[in-house]
Motif scaffolding. Structure first.
Motif, PDB file in Angstrom:
ATOM      1  N   LEU A  41       0.839  -1.192   0.000  1.00 34.14           N
ATOM      2  CA  LEU A  41       0.000   0.000   0.000  1.00 34.14           C
ATOM      3  C   LEU A  41       0.876   1.245   0.000  1.00 34.14           C
ATOM      4  CD1 LEU A  41      -2.818  -1.017   2.509  1.00 34.14           C
ATOM      5  CD2 LEU A  41      -2.829  -1.127   0.014  1.00 34.14           C
ATOM      6  N   THR A  42       0.598   2.137  -0.930  1.00 31.13           N
ATOM      7  CA  THR A  42       1.439   3.315  -1.086  1.00 31.13           C
ATOM      8  C   THR A  42       0.732   4.566  -0.553  1.00 31.13           C
ATOM      9  OG1 THR A  42       2.631   4.695  -2.675  1.00 31.13           O
ATOM     10  CG2 THR A  42       0.572   3.701  -3.436  1.00 31.13           C
ATOM     11  N   THR A  43       1.516   5.468  -0.035  1.00 34.37           N
ATOM     12  CA  THR A  43       0.982   6.771   0.369  1.00 34.37           C
ATOM     13  C   THR A  43       1.550   7.855  -0.540  1.00 34.37           C
ATOM     14  OG1 THR A  43       2.804   6.966   1.977  1.00 34.37           O
ATOM     15  CG2 THR A  43       0.704   6.104   2.783  1.00 34.37           C
ATOM     16  N   SER A  44       2.316   7.416  -1.556  1.00 30.19           N
ATOM     17  CA  SER A  44       2.952   8.350  -2.475  1.00 30.19           C
ATOM     18  C   SER A  44       1.921   8.954  -3.416  1.00 30.19           C
ATOM     19  CB  SER A  44       4.040   7.623  -3.282  1.00 30.19           C
ATOM     20  OG  SER A  44       4.440   8.401  -4.383  1.00 30.19           O
ATOM     21  N   LEU A  45       1.921  10.282  -3.526  1.00 30.02           N
ATOM     22  CA  LEU A  45       1.006  10.982  -4.424  1.00 30.02           C
ATOM     23  C   LEU A  45       1.274  10.584  -5.871  1.00 30.02           C
ATOM     24  CD1 LEU A  45      -1.198  13.095  -4.916  1.00 30.02           C
ATOM     25  CD2 LEU A  45       0.613  14.840  -4.979  1.00 30.02           C
ATOM     26  N   GLU A  46       2.549  10.426  -6.221  1.00 25.32           N
ATOM     27  CA  GLU A  46       2.932  10.047  -7.587  1.00 25.32           C
ATOM     28  C   GLU A  46       2.353   8.675  -7.957  1.00 25.32           C
ATOM     29  OE1 GLU A  46       6.922   9.233 -10.327  1.00 25.32           O
ATOM     30  OE2 GLU A  46       7.127  10.171  -8.351  1.00 25.32           O
ATOM     31  N   SER A  47       2.399   7.738  -6.996  1.00 26.56           N
ATOM     32  CA  SER A  47       1.851   6.404  -7.250  1.00 26.56           C
ATOM     33  C   SER A  47       0.347   6.459  -7.482  1.00 26.56           C
ATOM     34  CB  SER A  47       2.143   5.469  -6.076  1.00 26.56           C
ATOM     35  OG  SER A  47       3.501   5.098  -6.046  1.00 26.56           O
TER      36      SER A  47
END
Length: 390
Positions: free
Chosen positions: A287-293
């Motif tokens: 699970l990503t919290t990266s805006l780019e992802s």
């Protein structure tokens, strides 16, 4: 025994979750993947990929592709050959080009971008079949074209995947690389030549011969030998084992014992190995919290739906279908499901797809697969309202 306990838990939970998904009209593979996401490193961290889970999911991929090959109805492709091929080609080319360019714009290397396009070229027609059956459109000209195009679509996607895997090891451009690529291509040409012989003569002879053996389930055992043997042979010539088992399934489907073998392989696969494969896919999700992802996931999900809708739908329009019928065909080809998940997994193991983007790509496949039945239902309702369907 720890693995056996884990396996028992995986099978129990996937059954419960799959039942719940089917009750609410969600593809059960989505639920099985979510089991892996929740139980894996992403959330609870109870189960980890690797070890015996990896071995079981490998067998799961091989059996799943064998079943997919067996269920590929070649007679439908013959009946709607021309429109099916055009729909399939358009539905393969547009995702490869558009999603490949989009991935490149996100900064991925060109070969990885091309592979991401190939991942979304495949179609999982099983989800569309369920919706078409619900609306009694499975035997309509749109339903038959979707089924025929899906056969050509999957074969085309498998062939492109095979080429990319063979190229990946020789992408350096050196003289040794070119020599290795040439040798690999020769082996693969011989493999596909042997596959033709298997489909035409060898598989029917072996299945017939197995019927003479005084052993339990001899026909199904011989089919398993063909399945695993072709998987091993494909791996030997530089292809994925899943590619070999897919063509093994097509070969066995052309024998008189197709139904008997299918009745035995479906329980073997779905009772133990195939659920482990989909759970293992979920175990790889982070699970990503990266805006780019998230930007990558949202844009690629939209493109995954639109490229099939306009690619396959545009192909249908070129072949003389009405706009409402083309909308049904295009929306019926959106679902990715098993084929894209298998392609992503194969490419990840072959180092065609980096771990950085693997989880994001799986998320896009899941989201596109969730949206597909809703889009198809809308097309069928809208067309029915217009009185354009048969």
């Amino acid at each position: 025994m720890a693995f056996i306990a884990t396996l028992a838990g995986i099978l129990l939970v996937t059954q419960i979750v799959s039942h719940a998904c089917n009750r609410v009209g969600i593809p059960d593979v989505i639920g099985q993947i979510l089991v892996g996401v929740v139980a894996g490193p992403a959330i609870l961290n109870w189960i980890h990929p690797g070890g015996m889970i990896f071995e079981f999911q490998e067998i799961g991929v091989i059996i799943l592709m064998f079943i997919a090959g067996m269920e590929s109805d070649l007679s439908l492709l013959k009946k709607y050959l021309k429109p099916a091929v055009v729909v399939a080609l358009a539905g393969i080319l547009l995702p490869i080009v558009v999603m490949g360019i989009a991935a490149d714009l996100f900064g991925l290397q060109w070969f990885e971008s091309l592979f991401i396009g190939v991942i979304f070229a495949a179609t999982s027609v099983s989800i569309s079949v369920a919706v078409l059956r619900e609306y009694r459109q499975l035997n309509s000209k749109e339903g038959a074209t979707i089924l025929g195009a899906a056969v050509a679509d999957d074969i085309g996607a498998v062939m492109v995947l095979s080429i990319l895997i063979s190229m990946s090891g020789t992408a350096g451009g050196s003289e040794v690389g070119h020599s290795s690529l040439l040798f690999t291509l020769v082996k693969q040409i011989l493999f596909f030549g042997g596959t033709y012989l298997l489909i035409r003569w060898l598989a029917p002879y072996l299945i017939h011969l197995s019927g003479q053996l005084l052993t339990i389930a001899s026909t199904s055992v011989m089919a398993m030998v063909i399945c695993l043997g072709m998987a091993a042979l494909a791996d030997f010539v530089g292809l994925s084992g899943a590619v070999g088992s897919f063509f093994a399934g097509i070969a066995v489907a052309n024998t008189k014992k197709k139904e008997t073998i299918n009745r035995s392989f479906v329980p073997i696969g779905y009772s133990i190995f195939i659920p482990v494969f989909f759970v293992n896919v979920g175990l790889s999700v982070k699970l990503t919290t990266s805006l780019e992802s998230w930007i990558f996931i949202i844009i690629m999900t939209i493109l995954a739906c639109l490229t099939k809708l306009f690619g396959a739908g545009g192909g249908a329009k070129l072949m003389g279908f009405s706009v409402p019928s083309s909308y049904i065909i295009g929306s019926g080809m959106i679902a990715r499901g098993e084929m894209s998940l298998i392609t992503a997994q194969i490419g990840y193991e072959a180092h065609l797809l980096s771990s950085e983007y693997y989880s994001d790509v799986i998320t896009v496949i899941v989201l596109a697969t969730l949206l597909a039945p809703f889009i198809l239902k809308h097309s069928l309702k809208a067309t029915h309202h217009l009185g354009a369907t048969e």
